[in-house]
Enzyme design. Structure first.
Site, PDB file in Angstrom:
ATOM      1  N   THR A 199      -9.199  -4.417   0.970  1.00 19.88           N
ATOM      2  CA  THR A 199      -7.921  -3.755   1.234  1.00 19.88           C
ATOM      3  C   THR A 199      -7.928  -3.043   2.571  1.00 19.88           C
ATOM      4  O   THR A 199      -8.949  -2.487   2.971  1.00 19.88           O
ATOM      5  CB  THR A 199      -7.679  -2.684   0.144  1.00 19.88           C
ATOM      6  OG1 THR A 199      -7.727  -3.322  -1.120  1.00 19.88           O
ATOM      7  CG2 THR A 199      -6.347  -1.984   0.311  1.00 19.88           C
ATOM      8  N   ARG A 227      -3.427 -10.127 -12.505  1.00 24.03           N
ATOM      9  CA  ARG A 227      -3.766  -8.706 -12.379  1.00 24.03           C
ATOM     10  C   ARG A 227      -3.195  -8.130 -11.080  1.00 24.03           C
ATOM     11  O   ARG A 227      -3.325  -8.714 -10.005  1.00 24.03           O
ATOM     12  CB  ARG A 227      -5.288  -8.553 -12.382  1.00 24.03           C
ATOM     13  CG  ARG A 227      -5.792  -7.124 -12.188  1.00 24.03           C
ATOM     14  CD  ARG A 227      -6.117  -6.815 -10.741  1.00 24.03           C
ATOM     15  NE  ARG A 227      -6.720  -5.473 -10.599  1.00 24.03           N
ATOM     16  CZ  ARG A 227      -6.875  -4.853  -9.433  1.00 24.03           C
ATOM     17  NH1 ARG A 227      -6.494  -5.434  -8.313  1.00 24.03           N
ATOM     18  NH2 ARG A 227      -7.412  -3.659  -9.369  1.00 24.03           N
ATOM     19  N   GLY A 229      -3.243  -4.465  -8.769  1.00 24.36           N
ATOM     20  CA  GLY A 229      -3.848  -3.150  -8.604  1.00 24.36           C
ATOM     21  C   GLY A 229      -2.817  -2.157  -8.107  1.00 24.36           C
ATOM     22  O   GLY A 229      -1.601  -2.341  -8.267  1.00 24.36           O
ATOM     23  N   GLY A 253      -8.221   0.064  -8.233  1.00 26.73           N
ATOM     24  CA  GLY A 253      -6.781   0.242  -8.354  1.00 26.73           C
ATOM     25  C   GLY A 253      -6.325   0.770  -9.692  1.00 26.73           C
ATOM     26  O   GLY A 253      -5.400   1.581  -9.777  1.00 26.73           O
TER      27      GLY A 253
HETATM   28  C1  SD4 Z   1      -7.091  -3.050  -5.834  1.00 28.36           C
HETATM   29  N1  SD4 Z   1      -7.145  -1.020  -4.556  1.00 28.36           N
HETATM   30  O1  SD4 Z   1      -6.635  -4.185  -5.872  1.00 28.36           O
HETATM   31  C2  SD4 Z   1      -7.387  -2.439  -4.488  1.00 28.36           C
HETATM   32  C3  SD4 Z   1      -8.764  -2.794  -4.097  1.00 28.36           C
HETATM   33  C4  SD4 Z   1      -9.297  -2.084  -2.889  1.00 28.36           C
HETATM   34  O2  SD4 Z   1     -10.808  -2.024  -1.167  1.00 28.36           O
HETATM   35  O3  SD4 Z   1      -8.821  -1.071  -2.469  1.00 28.36           O
HETATM   36  N2  SD4 Z   1     -10.317  -2.613  -2.260  1.00 28.36           N
HETATM   37  O4  SD4 Z   1      -7.371  -2.398  -6.838  1.00 28.36           O
END
Ligand code: SD4
Length: 340
Positions: A199, A227, A229, A253
Site C-alpha cells: 500500500t 476481501r 481492506g 486493514g
Molecule cells: C489492506 N491496509 O489491504 C492494506 C494493506 C497495507 O501495506 O496497508 N499494506 O489491509
C-alpha cells in the site's frame, strides 16, 4: 541553476541512498519557488519516489488533489513494488486493486476489487468527479474505467508475484506478516519471498492550505477473493477535513476498519491532539482491542493538521514514512511505535 533533468537525476540517486538506510535521514533538494505550507507525506520507503511526483505538482503551484494523485501514480506504475498490477494476487491467483482519494471539500471517490487497470487512483478520482457516487467495486468499477478510456491491461501476474503465488500455493496458509513491505523487495519476504502488505497512502497540503489524500493498494497478498481492506474505505484508510487535518492508514486493514482509523485520527486532532499524538491514540485503541494478538499485526497512521504539522505512529517497530516539505528536505522517518 540546475536543470529539471539534473534535479530529477540527482534526486533519484539520493533517494536510492536514502532508501538503503532505515534511520532518519535528510536529502537536500535544489531550492524551489515554494510557499511556506507545501507539504507531502506518504507511507513506507516507496513514499520517497512518490513524494517527488507529488512535489513536482505542488512546487509548480498545483493543487493538493492533483499532487496526491500524481504522487501515488508513480508507485502504481513502479515495477519494483507491490502496489498496483505488480502486486500479489488473491488466493485465486488474481490481482485486485483498491484505491481512494479525497479533497479539501469532502469530495471523495473510491474503487475496490478492480482488476486489470494500471492506475486505480485515477479511476477513484473519476468516480469522485464524474459520477453521483463515492464507490464503485469489481466488475462495475472496471466497466466504468474502460468507459472512461482506461486501457484494460493483460490478466497476468508479474514474474515475482507469480513466483510468490506458486510458493504460497504449497501451503495455502494465510498469515499476514508484519512490516514485510518495508523490505521493499519481495525476494526477502516470507513464503518464497512474498510481500504481504502492498500500500501507499499520501497526504498533501498546497500553497493555498488545501489538504488532500490518496491511498492505493493491491491489498493483502493471498487474501480471500472479494476481501476488501481499509484502503478503499473513506474514513478508514483515508480521511480529510480541511478545517482540522488529514490522516491515512497502512497495515492490517481489518483492524483499521474496526476503529474507522483515519477518521478517528482526524477527530482526535479536532480535540486538540497533535498529529503524532492522535496517531498514537488510534494505535492504542487498536492495541487494546487486540490484546495479546496485537503482536501479530502491524497498523500505522500518518497525519497532517491544518497548520501543516505532520506526525505518524505505528503499533510495531519498522514503519517508515517519507516527508517532503517547504524547507526542500526529503526525509525518510522511522515512526515511533507502541510495542517496545
Ligand atoms: C489492506 N491496509 O489491504 C492494506 C494493506 C497495507 O501495506 O496497508 N499494506 O489491509
Amino acid at each position: 541553476m540546475p536543470t529539471r533533468r539534473k534535479f530529477l537525476a540527482s534526486s533519484a540517486a539520493g533517494l536510492a541512498a536514502l532508501a538503503a538506510s532505515p534511520s532518519v535521514k535528510a536529502l537536500s533538494l535544489p531550492p524551489l519557488p515554494v510557499a511556506s505550507k507545501l507539504l507531502v507525506i506518504s507511507t513506507w520507503d516507496t513514499g520517497l519516489s512518490a513524494n517527488l511526483g507529488a512535489w513536482k505538482v505542488l512546487s509548480q503551484g498545483g493543487r493538493a488533489l492533483d499532487a496526491v494523485e500524481a504522487g501515488v501514480m508513480v508507485t502504481e506504475a513502479s515495477q519494483n513494488c507491490c502496489v498496483g498490477l505488480g502486486g500479489n494476487p488473491d488466493r485465486e491467483g488474481i490481482v485486485t486493486l483498491d484505491a481512494c482519494i479525497m479533497d479539501e471539500q469532502f469530495n471523495c471517490g473510491s474503487v475496490a476489487a478492480l482488476e486489470r487497470i494500471k492506475h486505480p487512483i485515477s479511476v477513484a478520482r473519476r468516480v469522485m468527479e464524474r459520477t453521483p457516487h463515492v464507490m464503485l467495486v469489481g466488475e462495475g468499477a472496471q466497466q466504468f474505467a474502460v468507459a472512461q478510456g482506461f486501457p484494460l491491461e493483460p490478466q497476468k501476474l508479474s514474474p515475482d508475484a507469480e513466483k510468490a503465488y506458486r510458493e504460497w500455493l504449497k501451503t495455502s496458509q494465510y498469515k499476514p506478516v508484519v512490516n514485510i513491505e518495508n523490505s521493499g523487495n519481495r525476494k526477502t519476504g516470507p513464503v518464497g519471498g512474498a510481500n504481504n502488505h502492498d500500500t501507499i497512502a499520501m497526504l498533501a497540503q498546497d500553497a493555498q492550505g488545501r489538504l488532500s489524500g490518496s491511498c492505493t493498494t493491491s491489498g493483502m497478498g493471498f487474501k480471500m477473493r472479494g476481501r476488501l481492506g481499509d484502503s478503499p474505505l473513506i474514513g478508514s484508510g483515508l480521511f480529510v477535513d480541511n478545517a482540522v487535518g488529514a490522516a491515512a492508514a497502512t497495515g492490517q486493514g481489518e483492524d483499521v476498519i474496526r476503529i474507522a482509523g483515519a477518521h478517528t485520527v482526524v477527530e482526535l486532532m479536532r480535540q486538540g491532539m497533535s498529529p503524532k499524538v492522535a496517531c498514537k491514540a488510534a494505535v492504542e485503541r487498536i492495541a487494546k482491542i487486540k490484546g495479546d494478538k496485537a503482536r501479530d499485526i502491524q497498523v500505522c497512521f500518518i497525519a497532517v493538521n491544518a497548520q501543516g504539522q505532520h506526525g505518524a505512529f505505528a503499533l510495531q517497530k519498522g514503519f517508515t514514512y517519507a516527508v517532503c516539505d517547504a524547507s526542500n528536505q526529503q526525509q525518510l522517518i522511522q515512526a515511533d511505535y507502541l510495542l517496545k
